[in-house]
Design an enzyme around this catalytic site. Structure first.
Site, mmCIF file in Angstrom:
data_model
loop_
_atom_site.group_PDB
_atom_site.id
_atom_site.type_symbol
_atom_site.label_atom_id
_atom_site.label_comp_id
_atom_site.label_asym_id
_atom_site.label_seq_id
_atom_site.Cartn_x
_atom_site.Cartn_y
_atom_site.Cartn_z
ATOM 1 N N CYS A 106 19.318 -7.660 -1.234
ATOM 2 C CA CYS A 106 19.681 -7.170 -2.357
ATOM 3 C C CYS A 106 20.801 -5.911 -2.457
ATOM 4 O O CYS A 106 21.755 -6.490 -1.856
ATOM 5 C CB CYS A 106 18.344 -6.356 -2.800
ATOM 6 S SG CYS A 106 18.283 -5.389 -4.117
ATOM 7 N N ASP A 159 17.235 -14.447 -12.230
ATOM 8 C CA ASP A 159 17.624 -12.957 -11.638
ATOM 9 C C ASP A 159 17.964 -12.309 -12.911
ATOM 10 O O ASP A 159 18.760 -12.382 -13.638
ATOM 11 C CB ASP A 159 18.762 -13.067 -10.641
ATOM 12 C CG ASP A 159 18.707 -11.937 -10.016
ATOM 13 O OD1 ASP A 159 18.747 -10.712 -10.463
ATOM 14 O OD2 ASP A 159 19.080 -11.759 -8.814
ATOM 15 N N HIS A 191 15.146 -11.850 -9.123
ATOM 16 C CA HIS A 191 15.745 -10.801 -8.053
ATOM 17 C C HIS A 191 14.777 -10.614 -6.907
ATOM 18 O O HIS A 191 13.478 -10.438 -7.180
ATOM 19 C CB HIS A 191 16.331 -9.699 -8.811
ATOM 20 C CG HIS A 191 17.139 -8.924 -7.809
ATOM 21 N ND1 HIS A 191 18.553 -9.280 -7.527
ATOM 22 C CD2 HIS A 191 17.178 -7.695 -7.405
ATOM 23 C CE1 HIS A 191 19.103 -8.634 -6.778
ATOM 24 N NE2 HIS A 191 18.206 -7.263 -6.603
#
Length: 223
Positions: A106, A159, A191
């Site tokens: 991330c 995502d 995500h």
């Protein structure tokens, strides 16, 4: 800068730096560091939020607003310098034998990518790069020509933060002029799909991506 060190059973091996998510150095990030050490790597996890009190926040719903605040407070340019320093630090360790790579999740996926570009400028690029759904990548694509390390990128097709048109744009940028890039997508994964928090986790994508990560690293950074 504080950093956590994880040694393989042998006590030595190639180096790996793990860059955190926006939640800080959580138990999840530490568990992935242990997984890498179990593969045979000397793993360093820098605490990139150390200039913000080294805060760790709850993964998921209640912690997300504070995590977003921390990300906004974070000095990215200084953080990249810290990330490059962590790569230099792991390479300098007596336990490290051979090459050294970087992996990020991330927030950390974008950091790993930026570190690869910045370190290349110092002729110290990582020997391998793994980026999980790098959230900063849409804003870092001008650096793509400078990221020449062998790399592996993971993205989910569902995502909410990086829609598929952006994923395709990222793929085009990172693969242009670099034939040592693997770019994998996972159908239905959102995500942070590797994070075990129920809010994020996608079991099939997480498992498949980690198998691919292990294979990639063992090829590029043999233990």
């Amino acid at each position: 800068m504080p950093a956590d060190l994880y040694l393989p059973e042998s006590g030595e091996g190639p180096g790996m730096v793990v860059y955190q998510e926006i939640f800080g150095v959580t138990d999840y990030i530490s568990s992935r560091a242990r997984d890498l050490a179990a593969l045979g790597y000397v793993v360093l996890v820098p605490h990139l939020y150390h200039r913000l009190g080294d805060e760790v926040v709850q993964e998921g719903g209640e912690g997300l607003p504070r995590a977003m605040e921390l990300m906004n407070e974070f000095d990215w340019e200084q953080g990249v310098k810290d990330g490059v320093a962590a790569l230099a630090a792991v390479r300098a360790r007596d336990e490290v034998r051979g090459p050294a790579g970087v992996i990020g999740f991330c927030f950390g996926g974008g950091m790993a990518f930026n570190v690869a570009a910045a370190a290349k400028a110092d002729r110290a690029a990582p020997d391998a790069l793994v980026s999980y759904y790098g959230s900063a990548l849409p804003n870092l694509l001008e650096l793509a020509p400078e990221v020449t390390s062998p790399s592996l990128h993971h993205f989910g097709t569902a995502d909410d933060y990086i829609p598929m048109d952006k994923v395709e744009e990222i793929e085009a940028a990172v693969t242009a002029g670099n034939d040592d890039v693997s770019f994998l997508t996972y159908e239905g994964a959102g995500h942070a799909f590797d994070n075990p928090s129920p809010m994020f986790h996608h079991e099939a994508a997480s498992s498949q991506a980690w198998v691919a990560t292990e294979s990639f690293l063992l090829e590029k950074l043999p233990v």
